[in-house]
Design a protein around this motif. Structure first.
Motif, PDB file in Angstrom:
ATOM      1  N   TYR A 194     -64.873 -17.820 -75.793  1.00  0.00           N
ATOM      2  CA  TYR A 194     -66.109 -18.580 -75.996  1.00  0.00           C
ATOM      3  C   TYR A 194     -67.315 -17.692 -76.322  1.00  0.00           C
ATOM      4  O   TYR A 194     -68.402 -18.198 -76.599  1.00  0.00           O
ATOM      5  N   THR A 195     -67.125 -16.368 -76.303  1.00  0.00           N
ATOM      6  CA  THR A 195     -68.243 -15.461 -76.577  1.00  0.00           C
ATOM      7  C   THR A 195     -68.267 -14.978 -78.020  1.00  0.00           C
ATOM      8  O   THR A 195     -69.210 -14.297 -78.423  1.00  0.00           O
ATOM      9  N   THR A 196     -67.261 -15.295 -78.797  1.00  0.00           N
ATOM     10  CA  THR A 196     -67.208 -14.844 -80.196  1.00  0.00           C
ATOM     11  C   THR A 196     -66.939 -16.031 -81.119  1.00  0.00           C
ATOM     12  O   THR A 196     -66.494 -17.092 -80.683  1.00  0.00           O
ATOM     13  N   GLY A 197     -67.186 -15.799 -82.399  1.00  0.00           N
ATOM     14  CA  GLY A 197     -66.913 -16.832 -83.394  1.00  0.00           C
ATOM     15  C   GLY A 197     -68.126 -17.703 -83.682  1.00  0.00           C
ATOM     16  O   GLY A 197     -69.240 -17.456 -83.193  1.00  0.00           O
ATOM     17  N   SER A 198     -67.906 -18.748 -84.486  1.00  0.00           N
ATOM     18  CA  SER A 198     -68.985 -19.662 -84.850  1.00  0.00           C
ATOM     19  C   SER A 198     -69.377 -20.535 -83.666  1.00  0.00           C
ATOM     20  O   SER A 198     -68.682 -20.586 -82.644  1.00  0.00           O
ATOM     21  N   ILE A 199     -70.496 -21.236 -83.824  1.00  0.00           N
ATOM     22  CA  ILE A 199     -70.977 -22.119 -82.750  1.00  0.00           C
ATOM     23  C   ILE A 199     -69.963 -23.220 -82.468  1.00  0.00           C
ATOM     24  O   ILE A 199     -69.715 -23.585 -81.316  1.00  0.00           O
ATOM     25  N   VAL A 200     -69.343 -23.743 -83.530  1.00  0.00           N
ATOM     26  CA  VAL A 200     -68.356 -24.811 -83.364  1.00  0.00           C
ATOM     27  C   VAL A 200     -67.156 -24.298 -82.576  1.00  0.00           C
ATOM     28  O   VAL A 200     -66.668 -24.964 -81.649  1.00  0.00           O
ATOM     29  N   LYS A 201     -66.682 -23.091 -82.930  1.00  0.00           N
ATOM     30  CA  LYS A 201     -65.520 -22.509 -82.243  1.00  0.00           C
ATOM     31  C   LYS A 201     -65.843 -22.243 -80.777  1.00  0.00           C
ATOM     32  O   LYS A 201     -65.039 -22.536 -79.878  1.00  0.00           O
ATOM     33  N   ARG A 202     -67.032 -21.695 -80.519  1.00  0.00           N
ATOM     34  CA  ARG A 202     -67.425 -21.409 -79.144  1.00  0.00           C
ATOM     35  C   ARG A 202     -67.576 -22.690 -78.332  1.00  0.00           C
ATOM     36  O   ARG A 202     -67.195 -22.751 -77.168  1.00  0.00           O
ATOM     37  N   SER A 203     -68.128 -23.718 -78.973  1.00  0.00           N
ATOM     38  CA  SER A 203     -68.298 -25.005 -78.286  1.00  0.00           C
ATOM     39  C   SER A 203     -66.946 -25.597 -77.907  1.00  0.00           C
ATOM     40  O   SER A 203     -66.765 -26.118 -76.791  1.00  0.00           O
ATOM     41  N   LYS A 204     -65.977 -25.519 -78.832  1.00  0.00           N
ATOM     42  CA  LYS A 204     -64.631 -26.024 -78.537  1.00  0.00           C
ATOM     43  C   LYS A 204     -63.995 -25.241 -77.387  1.00  0.00           C
ATOM     44  O   LYS A 204     -63.331 -25.826 -76.521  1.00  0.00           O
ATOM     45  N   SER A 205     -64.209 -23.929 -77.390  1.00  0.00           N
ATOM     46  CA  SER A 205     -63.648 -23.091 -76.321  1.00  0.00           C
ATOM     47  C   SER A 205     -64.254 -23.453 -74.968  1.00  0.00           C
ATOM     48  O   SER A 205     -63.549 -23.561 -73.964  1.00  0.00           O
ATOM     49  N   VAL A 206     -65.575 -23.654 -74.954  1.00  0.00           N
ATOM     50  CA  VAL A 206     -66.259 -24.008 -73.712  1.00  0.00           C
ATOM     51  C   VAL A 206     -65.775 -25.368 -73.211  1.00  0.00           C
ATOM     52  O   VAL A 206     -65.501 -25.548 -72.015  1.00  0.00           O
ATOM     53  N   MET A 207     -65.679 -26.347 -74.106  1.00  0.00           N
ATOM     54  CA  MET A 207     -65.229 -27.681 -73.724  1.00  0.00           C
ATOM     55  C   MET A 207     -63.799 -27.649 -73.194  1.00  0.00           C
ATOM     56  O   MET A 207     -63.451 -28.356 -72.244  1.00  0.00           O
ATOM     57  N   ARG A 208     -62.976 -26.801 -73.785  1.00  0.00           N
ATOM     58  CA  ARG A 208     -61.590 -26.675 -73.324  1.00  0.00           C
ATOM     59  C   ARG A 208     -61.546 -26.080 -71.912  1.00  0.00           C
ATOM     60  O   ARG A 208     -60.791 -26.555 -71.051  1.00  0.00           O
TER      61      ARG A 208
END
Length: 294
Positions: A166-180
């Protein structure tokens, strides 16, 4: 690592922290504040060492924010430094903000030390007979935050190894990681709650009157330390009522008394808050003496 003070009876430990936190929340006198923050930092460092240093990443920003806010919203005081948008920034408001920040930081340090010393079994021992349900609820609640934080760290590390950092990548990718991560944590929390409920039911919780077992024994040393705490606290309270702990920041600073009675009060308050470290030092010297005789 401090350990001697923790071995005292829960009533002694709880009484000390009630005294330290209670007095620390109301005494705004500069000398008393200095004693409070020094004692709180000393005990917290003795209890937590490395974690104490890590926590200052949180304490320092909070201290600065609290210290800055007051002079921006309060413009009382006679000593004006400068004007900001037509509002006076006074020395009194700045000092009062620093005093408030010091007091709140000290209280947070006391609570942090309290959580290290007053474990769930000690808390249940103290309040279990008075209100078993309330004691159990509070004990479980206080345990949730550190337990959830630890589990969240594990989940985040596991997801990172799977490419869901959740600390790397685009905002969308990080948001998906956080939600997961949050979804996994909530699922784990619900499963943990069910397991806890099943475990309590299997142990017969809520069926008839419960018996209790405790290893805590009130010894003579506990009586002496409890008496010392009560005496020192009583003298400090009397001194506070008589005005030895009174200090005004507005409209301008009051005078810090230089009378001998005031210094006696400072010393008594210092002895009260430093009692755990004095006990630890006494036990350390006693242990060194015993080792030298071997």
């Amino acid at each position: 690592m401090i350990n001697s003070f923790e071995t005292y009876h829960p009533i002694v430990l709880f009484t000390f922290f009630v005294a330290a936190i209670g007095m620390g929340m109301f005494l705004m006198h500069p000398v008393f504040l200095a004693i409070t923050i020094f004692s709180a930092m000393s005990l917290n460092f003795a209890l937590r060492r490395g974690r104490f240093l890590k926590d200052w990443k949180l304490y320092v920003p909070l201290f600065l924010i609290m210290a800055i806010i007051n002079p921006l919203i309060s413009h009382n005081g006679k000593i004006v430094l400068f004007y900001m948008n037509g509002n006076a920034i006074t020395v009194e408001a700045i000092c009062y903000g620093l005093a408030m920040a010091t007091m709140l930081t000290a209280v947070m340090l006391w609570f942090s030390s309290y959580n290290e010393v007053i474990t769930s079994d000690k808390f249940l021992y103290l309040f279990g007979k008075i209100s078993p349900v309330l004691a159990l609820t509070l004990s479980i609640t206080m345990r949730l935050v550190p337990h959830f934080t630890e589990q969240l760290s594990r989940i985040a590390k596991a997801q990172k190894t799977m490419g869901m950092d959740y600390t790397t990548g685009s905002i969308v990718k990080r948001s998906k990681s956080v939600m997961r991560i949050i979804s996994i944590l909530i699922t784990w929390a619900l499963e943990n709650a069910i397991e806890t409920a099943d475990s309590m039911k299997a142990r017969g919780y809520g069926v008839g009157k419960r018996s209790t077992f405790s290893l805590f024994v009130f010894e003579r040393r506990d009586g002496w330390v409890l008496a010392i705490i009560c005496v020192l606290l009583s003298v400090t309270l009397v001194g506070s009522v008589l005005g030895y702990a009174t200090f005004y920041y507005y409209p301008t600073f009051s005078v810090i008394s230089g009378e001998w009675q005031s210094f006696v009060m400072y010393g008594i308050y210092f002895m009260l808050l430093m009692l755990p470290l004095v006990i630890e030092l006494k036990e350390a010297l006693k242990w060194q003496s015993l080792k030298s005789k071997m």
